[in-house]
Enzyme design. Structure first.
Site, PDB file in Angstrom:
ATOM      1  CB  CYS A 146      -0.953   0.012   1.193  1.00 48.38           C
ATOM      2  SG  CYS A 146      -2.157  -1.319   1.185  1.00 48.38           S
ATOM      3  CB  ALA A 147       3.895   2.370   0.325  1.00 46.25           C
TER       4      ALA A 147
END
Length: 473
Positions: free
Chosen positions: A381-382
Site C-alpha cells: 500500500c505504498a
C-alpha cells in the site's frame, strides 16, 4: 554480529508466551506440521492473551454504552470511557484539552480528519514520498498535496521538507507524515518536523500506525513547539485485533466542525429543522461504538506499559541487527533501506528484500507452503515508494499499469517484507534465513502457479478448503 546468547531476553520471552497462537502448528506441502512463524506483523499483529481474556470476560457484561441505566450498560460505559483515558495517558496527551475519537482503523481516522479539516481553496498539505496510501489519498480529495523528497536510501530528505515549508509558508496548512515507514522501517524525526511545521504556520498529523507498536509516542505539551497536533493508530497493529483505531487531537478543534458521519450518539437535540451536536469526541462517533475493540486496545496498552516500550525497542533492535547480519550473508538476497546494523535504533523491525531472478510472490508462497513462515509481498500500500526504491522507470510502470487494466497482475513489481513483533525471537529469524537459503539453492519441491487476476502464487493443486478443514474453521 551479536550472538543471540548475549542478549538478555527474559522480559520478552515472558511476553512471547502471552501471544495467542504463538505455538500454532500449520501443515506444509509435504504433509508435515510445523510451528508457524509470523513475520508479517507490519500488516497485523496477533492478540495478547490478556487481551483475549479481557474480551472474553467483557462479553458477559457487554451492553450498549451511554444513556443506558442497566447495570451492564453502566459497566460497559465505564470501561469504554476508561479506554480513552488509557490511550491519552499512553501517548502523553492532556485529557483536559485533548480527546480520543475511536474509529475502525488508521485509514478511517485519516479520512475523518481530512473530511472535517477547514481547508480553503489554495490550501496545501505537505506529506512525503514514503507514505502509505492512507496518508496520501485522503488529503488529495480535499487539498493540493506536495511531497517532500527522499534520500537515495529511501529515508526522508528533511532539508527538502523544510525548503517546501518555507517556500509555501501560509499555504501549507498541515504536514502529514508517517512516524515509521511500513516499507523500509525508517523512523522519521516527528518532533523535529513538528517544530518546522509550527514555525511556518502549519499543524502536524502523524500516522503512527507503524511506529506505535515499536516505540513510545509522546505528543508533548501543547505549549511546546515540538508537540504533535494529531496522531492516529490502529489497535490491530498493537496486539488488539478487534476492529478499533484511534484519532487523538485537540478537543476544541473537533468541537468546531460538524461531523462527517452523522447519526445516533453525535447529537444533543434534534428537531425537524435543527440539530444541536454534542461535544467531541462523541460528536465524531456516529452509531453504536465498538466497545469491545476499545476495551481490547486499552488492555494491550496496559500490557505494553508494564513491559515498557524501551524494552520493546531494545529487543527489536537486537533482533533486527541479527536479521540484517543473517540475511545479508545469503547470496542472491538483496536488502533495501538501511542495511547497516549500527543504525538499527533509527528504524523499526521492517526489512524489505528481493531474491534474484525470482518473483516476490513466489518467494512468499514457498516460505509459507514449505517453511511455515508468513511474510508479506508486493508494494505494501505504498506504490510510489516501492517503485522508487526499486528504480522502476516510468516506461516500465506504464507497461505494468496497462497489464493491470487487462486484469493481469502476474508480473507486478514488488518486494518481500519481513516484519517483527515484540514476541519474535532469534529462532524465527533463523527459520526465515534457512528458508531463504533453500530457495536460493532451488531446494523446494512445489510447482508454483500464479493466479493472474490477483498476482498470487500457489502450489499446483492447492485447495484452501483443506487448510480450513485442518484448522477446524
Amino acid at each position: 554480529m551479536i550472538s543471540p546468547a548475549s542478549v538478555h531476553e527474559k522480559p520478552m520471552e515472558n511476553l512471547r508466551s502471552q501471544i495467542v497462537g504463538v505455538n500454532q502448528s500449520v501443515p506444509l506441502l509435504d504433509q508435515s506440521l510445523v510451528t508457524y512463524v509470523n513475520l508479517d506483523n507490519a500488516a497485523s499483529t496477533p492478540a495478547f492473551q490478556r487481551v483475549q481474556d479481557k474480551v472474553d470476560d467483557m462479553m458477559t457484561w457487554y451492553s450498549s454504552v451511554h444513556r443506558g441505566s442497566g447495570m451492564k450498560s453502566l459497566v460497559s460505559t465505564h470501561l469504554y470511557d476508561e479506554a480513552r483515558e488509557v490511550v491519552l495517558k499512553f501517548v502523553g496527551a492532556d485529557p483536559a484539552t485533548q480527546c480520543v475519537i475511536f474509529t475502525k482503523n488508521t485509514s478511517e481516522s485519516i479520512n475523518r480528519l481530512a473530511a472535517i479539516y477547514p481547508f480553503q481553496p489554495g490550501d496545501m498539505v505537505l506529506t512525503t514520498q514514503m507514505e502509505h496510501h492512507s496518508n496520501d489519498l485522503p488529503w488529495r480529495a480535499h487539498a493540493r498535496v506536495l511531497y517532500a523528497g527522499l534520500n537515495p536510501d529511501g529515508s526522508l530528505d528533511l532539508n527538502d521538507l523544510a525548503d517546501k515549508l518555507k517556500a509555501h509558508a501560509g499555504q501549507i496548512k498541515l504536514v502529514a507524515v508517517t512516524g515509521a515507514s511500513n516499507v523500509s522501517g525508517f523512523i522519521n524525526p516527528i518532533h523535529e518536523i513538528a517544530e518546522l511545521a509550527h514555525r511556518y504556520g502549519a499543524r502536524i498529523f502523524v500516522d503512527c500506525a507503524q511506529l506505535f507498536p515499536h516505540r513510545a509516542v509522546d505528543m508533548e505539551p501543547e505549549t511546546s513547539p515540538r508537540h504533535l497536533d494529531f496522531i492516529a493508530f490502529s489497535a490491530h497493529k498493537v496486539y488488539a485485533p478487534f476492529g478499533t483505531g484511534a484519532l487523538v487531537g485537540p478537543t476544541a478543534f473537533f468541537d468546531q466542525f460538524e461531523p462527517d458521519h452523522r447519526g445516533g450518539g453525535t447529537i444533543e437535540i434534534v428537531t425537524l429543522d435543527s440539530v444541536m451536536w454534542t461535544e467531541a469526541p462523541e460528536r465524531h462517533e456516529a452509531g453504536s461504538p465498538n466497545v469491545i475493540g476499545a476495551v481490547a486496545l486499552a488492555e494491550s496498552l496496559r500490557v505494553l506499559s508494564e513491559v515498557g516500550m524501551d524494552a520493546v525497542a531494545a529487543h527489536e533492535a537486537e533482533l533486527t541487527r541479527y536479521a540484517l547480519g543473517k540475511f545479508s550473508a545469503i547470496p542472491g538476497l538483496r536488502l533495501y533501506g538501511s542495511t547497516d546494523p549500527a543504525h538499527v535504533t533509527e528504524r523499526v523491525g521492517v526489512i524489505p528484500l528481493e531474491m534474484e531472478n525470482l518473483s516476490h510472490g513466489k518467494v512468499a508462497a514457498i516460505l509459507s507452503f514449505e517453511g511455515g513462515v508468513g511474510v508479506r509481498d508486493g508494494c505494501f500500500c505504498a506504490h510510489p515508494y516501492v517503485l522508487r526504491l526499486m528504480h522502476i522507470t516510468e516506461e516500465e510502470f506504464r507497461a505494468h499499469q496497462e497489464r493491470v487494466r487487462h486484469h493481469d497482475r502476474s508480473d507486478l513489481p514488488g518486494l518481500v517484507r519481513v516484519s517483527f513483533g515484540c514476541y519474535n525471537d532469534f529462532s524465527d529469524v533463523d527459520r526465515a534465513a534457512e528458508m531463504f537459503e533453500r530457495i536460493t539453492r532451488g531446494d523446494y519441491r512445489g510447482k508454483y502457479v500464479v493466479d493472474k487476476a490477483h498476482g498470487t502464487y500457489f502450489p499446483q493443486g492447492f485447495d484452501p478448503r483443506t487448510v480450513c478443514e485442518f484448522c477446524g474453521l
